[in-house]
Motif scaffolding. Structure first.
Motif, PDB file in Angstrom:
ATOM      1  N   THR A   4       0.836  -1.197   0.000  1.00  0.00           N
ATOM      2  CA  THR A   4       0.000   0.000   0.000  1.00  0.00           C
ATOM      3  C   THR A   4       0.874   1.252   0.000  1.00  0.00           C
ATOM      4  OG1 THR A   4      -1.404  -1.319   1.444  1.00  0.00           O
ATOM      5  CG2 THR A   4      -2.109   0.921   1.029  1.00  0.00           C
ATOM      6  N   SER A   5       0.565   2.188  -0.905  1.00  0.00           N
ATOM      7  CA  SER A   5       1.484   3.297  -1.186  1.00  0.00           C
ATOM      8  C   SER A   5       1.477   4.425  -0.161  1.00  0.00           C
ATOM      9  CB  SER A   5       1.132   3.898  -2.550  1.00  0.00           C
ATOM     10  OG  SER A   5       1.142   2.903  -3.535  1.00  0.00           O
TER      11      SER A   5
ATOM     12  N   ILE B  59       4.904  10.364   2.796  1.00  0.00           N
ATOM     13  CA  ILE B  59       5.716  11.363   3.496  1.00  0.00           C
ATOM     14  C   ILE B  59       7.091  11.530   2.836  1.00  0.00           C
ATOM     15  CG2 ILE B  59       6.542   9.706   5.221  1.00  0.00           C
ATOM     16  CD1 ILE B  59       6.286  11.980   7.276  1.00  0.00           C
ATOM     17  N   TYR B  60       7.547  10.488   2.124  1.00  0.00           N
ATOM     18  CA  TYR B  60       8.874  10.527   1.486  1.00  0.00           C
ATOM     19  C   TYR B  60       8.834  10.836  -0.015  1.00  0.00           C
ATOM     20  CZ  TYR B  60       9.678   7.651   5.691  1.00  0.00           C
ATOM     21  OH  TYR B  60       9.711   7.164   6.967  1.00  0.00           O
TER      22      TYR B  60
ATOM     23  N   VAL C  66       1.404  14.466  -2.346  1.00  0.00           N
ATOM     24  CA  VAL C  66       1.965  13.580  -3.385  1.00  0.00           C
ATOM     25  C   VAL C  66       1.317  13.900  -4.729  1.00  0.00           C
ATOM     26  CG1 VAL C  66       2.186  11.185  -4.176  1.00  0.00           C
ATOM     27  CG2 VAL C  66       2.610  11.747  -1.782  1.00  0.00           C
ATOM     28  N   LEU C  67      -0.001  14.085  -4.725  1.00  0.00           N
ATOM     29  CA  LEU C  67      -0.702  14.402  -5.977  1.00  0.00           C
ATOM     30  C   LEU C  67      -0.169  15.716  -6.560  1.00  0.00           C
ATOM     31  CD1 LEU C  67      -4.389  13.405  -5.034  1.00  0.00           C
ATOM     32  CD2 LEU C  67      -2.614  12.023  -6.126  1.00  0.00           C
ATOM     33  N   ASP C  68       0.064  16.684  -5.691  1.00  0.00           N
ATOM     34  CA  ASP C  68       0.614  17.966  -6.149  1.00  0.00           C
ATOM     35  C   ASP C  68       2.013  17.774  -6.733  1.00  0.00           C
ATOM     36  OD1 ASP C  68      -1.688  19.127  -5.231  1.00  0.00           O
ATOM     37  OD2 ASP C  68      -0.817  19.893  -3.350  1.00  0.00           O
ATOM     38  N   ALA C  69       2.829  16.968  -6.053  1.00  0.00           N
ATOM     39  CA  ALA C  69       4.208  16.739  -6.502  1.00  0.00           C
ATOM     40  C   ALA C  69       4.226  16.004  -7.844  1.00  0.00           C
ATOM     41  CB  ALA C  69       4.986  15.955  -5.445  1.00  0.00           C
ATOM     42  N   ILE C  70       3.260  15.109  -8.056  1.00  0.00           N
ATOM     43  CA  ILE C  70       3.179  14.375  -9.330  1.00  0.00           C
ATOM     44  C   ILE C  70       2.967  15.371 -10.478  1.00  0.00           C
ATOM     45  CG2 ILE C  70       1.640  12.849 -10.680  1.00  0.00           C
ATOM     46  CD1 ILE C  70       1.364  11.145  -8.103  1.00  0.00           C
ATOM     47  N   LYS C  71       2.042  16.309 -10.255  1.00  0.00           N
ATOM     48  CA  LYS C  71       1.772  17.316 -11.304  1.00  0.00           C
ATOM     49  C   LYS C  71       2.979  18.227 -11.499  1.00  0.00           C
ATOM     50  CE  LYS C  71      -2.301  19.423 -11.708  1.00  0.00           C
ATOM     51  NZ  LYS C  71      -3.590  20.051 -11.285  1.00  0.00           N
TER      52      LYS C  71
ATOM     53  N   SER D  38      -1.724  10.921  -0.915  1.00  0.00           N
ATOM     54  CA  SER D  38      -2.099  12.156  -0.203  1.00  0.00           C
ATOM     55  C   SER D  38      -2.061  13.344  -1.167  1.00  0.00           C
ATOM     56  CB  SER D  38      -1.112  12.405   0.940  1.00  0.00           C
ATOM     57  OG  SER D  38       0.154  12.723   0.385  1.00  0.00           O
ATOM     58  N   GLN D  39      -2.656  14.442  -0.749  1.00  0.00           N
ATOM     59  CA  GLN D  39      -2.657  15.649  -1.596  1.00  0.00           C
ATOM     60  C   GLN D  39      -1.237  16.145  -1.909  1.00  0.00           C
ATOM     61  OE1 GLN D  39      -5.565  16.622  -3.059  1.00  0.00           O
ATOM     62  NE2 GLN D  39      -4.144  17.807  -4.336  1.00  0.00           N
TER      63      GLN D  39
END
Lengths: 281, 194
Positions: free
Chosen positions: B90-91, B96-97, B119-124, B116-117
């Motif tokens: 599970t991701s 946090i990292y 992470v989603l922001d960092a992906i974009k 988490s949000q």
């Protein structure tokens, strides 16, 4: 008084943990096949097909269904006429776990000192053992390897009496909604209602051992199981959370009387790889 | 059910690893993808060590730039096999990292479950992609791994960093660079509101 040799207990525990990790039980396989027939989402159907294929590969090639071979949970029903000889019971069980995880090529997932070192114990012990003393001269051993992903989604909700039946439904459905794709749906939901905090958690865990298709003997509880299953499957989470009709295969509830001030509710979730196996010595 | 934007992705996209910016730009939420090439495994303990290394300005055990990390700790290999059961973990525990690693150049993540949000922001922001593999089919997934080698943190056992070579490794795009999220979209499509 009947004597049972500790070595026989070790041997049985070893066999059960290996079998549980290699083979899905028939009731789960049949439920997955039924789910594949009824699932409307094409992606969900495809996922369910892969789960069935995986079970086939694991059984044929004698390898673990999932890399998470679980914490080693053991439920014992020990007849009060039994005398265990040749060693102590808990040591015998841990020896069986050690043997199973080593010779069965199962992943060892237990770590010492959870809050700091987290060093692997290297043999998946200690087992988590619950013993009930029952009438008779037999020993029933149920093993239930439990993966961390689904276990992390557990909930203890200390409701108070005014919450009533609806309060239970709302909170259990919310717990499953929040868990979403994490516990590897389609899941089996174990629910404990009543007792005390620790009692209800244990009931929720034990509820996961029930065969899919069997219900609580109390018709009022059966009705609650059916309603919860319907509500959970309306969430739309679907197989692996990709969207679909089948989020849960079953909801199993165990009930116990509660204190006049309390209505504890526990949720314990099993992933689709619901593994348990039992034997009677 | 009648969302015209939705198309079932019956034909998997064939993608070679490491990912390129062009390939990532072509991936869309919901795409079924078959990955071939090199990826690295890391889960909780290895992530903690890697981010601690970055904080201290120390090098990572492998060049993370452009690479893909698979959140996975395998079961031991039986004799004659490359690896034991090898499905995703599970991701969210890596949430946090993950942004720190994306900042260092990580482009692909494979796991299961919602992020988490941050992470989603960092992906974009970093133009990365989050794939899910099906959880609990580790026996099947192990057959798509053609090479496995521990390259760092061997003391962590199953949690050590492994360099894997995979072939036709089946994953699904959950979060693309355009802000798509398969978990939200899939659920919204099948939710029944009483």
């Amino acid at each position: 008084m009947r004597e049972i040799d500790a070595a026989e207990i070790t041997k049985t525990v070893t066999r059960l943990f290996i079998e549980a990790n290699y083979h899905l039980t028939d009731d789960v396989l049949e439920a997955l096949q039924r789910a594949q027939d009824t699932e409307e989402s094409p992606v969900g159907k495809e996922v369910l097909g892969q789960l069935i294929r995986n079970a086939d590969i694991a059984a044929k090639e004698q390898i673990a269904l999932c890399q998470d071979c679980g914490a080693a949970i053991v439920f014992l029903e020990l007849g009060q006429e039994v005398h265990i000889t040749g060693g102590d019971l808990n040591t015998a069980i841990n020896a069986g776990v050690r043997e199973a995880y080593e010779t069965g090529f199962l992943r060892k997932s237990m770590v010492f000192q959870p809050f700091s070192g987290r060093v692997n114990t290297q043999d998946n012990t200690p087992a988590i053992i619950y013993t009930d003393i029952v009438p008779g001269d037999k020993l029933k051993i149920i093993v239930a390897p439990k993966g961390g992903g689904a276990e992390n989604m557990s909930r203890l909700i200390m409701l108070t009496p005014s919450a009533g039946r609806q309060g239970i439904i709302d909170r259990v459905v919310k717990a499953i909604d929040e868990a979403g794709s994490n516990p590897c749906p389609p899941i089996i939901v174990g629910v404990g209602i009543g007792g005390t905090a620790e009692k209800t958690m244990l009931m929720a865990k034990k509820a996961l051992l029930r065969k899919i298709g069997l219900h609580n003997a109390d018709p009022e509880v059966t009705e609650l199981e059916n309603e919860l299953l319907r509500r959970i499957n309306e969430l739309g989470i679907g197989p692996m959370g990709y969207g679909g009709r089948i989020t849960a295969l079953a909801v199993n509830i165990e009930v116990f009387p509660a204190h006049i001030a309390s209505m504890p509710v526990a949720v314990n979730i099993n992933c689709h790889s619901s593994r348990h196996k039992e034997a009677i010595i | 059910m009648n969302n015209p934007e939705y198309k079932p992705n019956n034909l998997p996209k064939i993608v070679k690893l490491p990912l390129t910016a062009k390939v990532i730009a072509g991936l869309r939420t919901g795409d079924s993808v078959r990955l071939s090439g090199v990826m690295y495994t890391a889960r909780d303990a290895a992530h903690k060590r890697m981010v601690e290394a970055l904080e201290k300005g120390l090098p990572l055990p492998f060049e993370v730039k452009g690479q893909t990390i698979y959140y996975m700790g395998p079961a031991p290999a039986k004799p004659g096999r490359i690896i034991g059961s090898a499905g995703p973990t599970t991701s969210y525990r890596m949430d946090i990292y993950a942004p720190r690693l994306m900042e260092a150049g990580l482009k692909g993540m494979i796991g299961k479950g919602q992020r988490s949000q941050p992470v989603l922001d960092a992906i974009k922001m970093n133009k990365a992609v989050y794939f899910a593999a099906i959880g609990g089919i580790g026996a099947l997934m192990s057959k798509r791994i053609i090479k496995a080698e521990v390259i760092a943190y061997a003391d962590l056992g199953t949690e050590a960093i492994r360099k894997l070579e995979v072939e036709d490794f089946p994953v699904t795009v959950i979060n693309d660079i355009y802000g798509g999220d398969l978990y939200q979209r899939g659920k919204a499509r099948y939710k029944i509101i009483a």
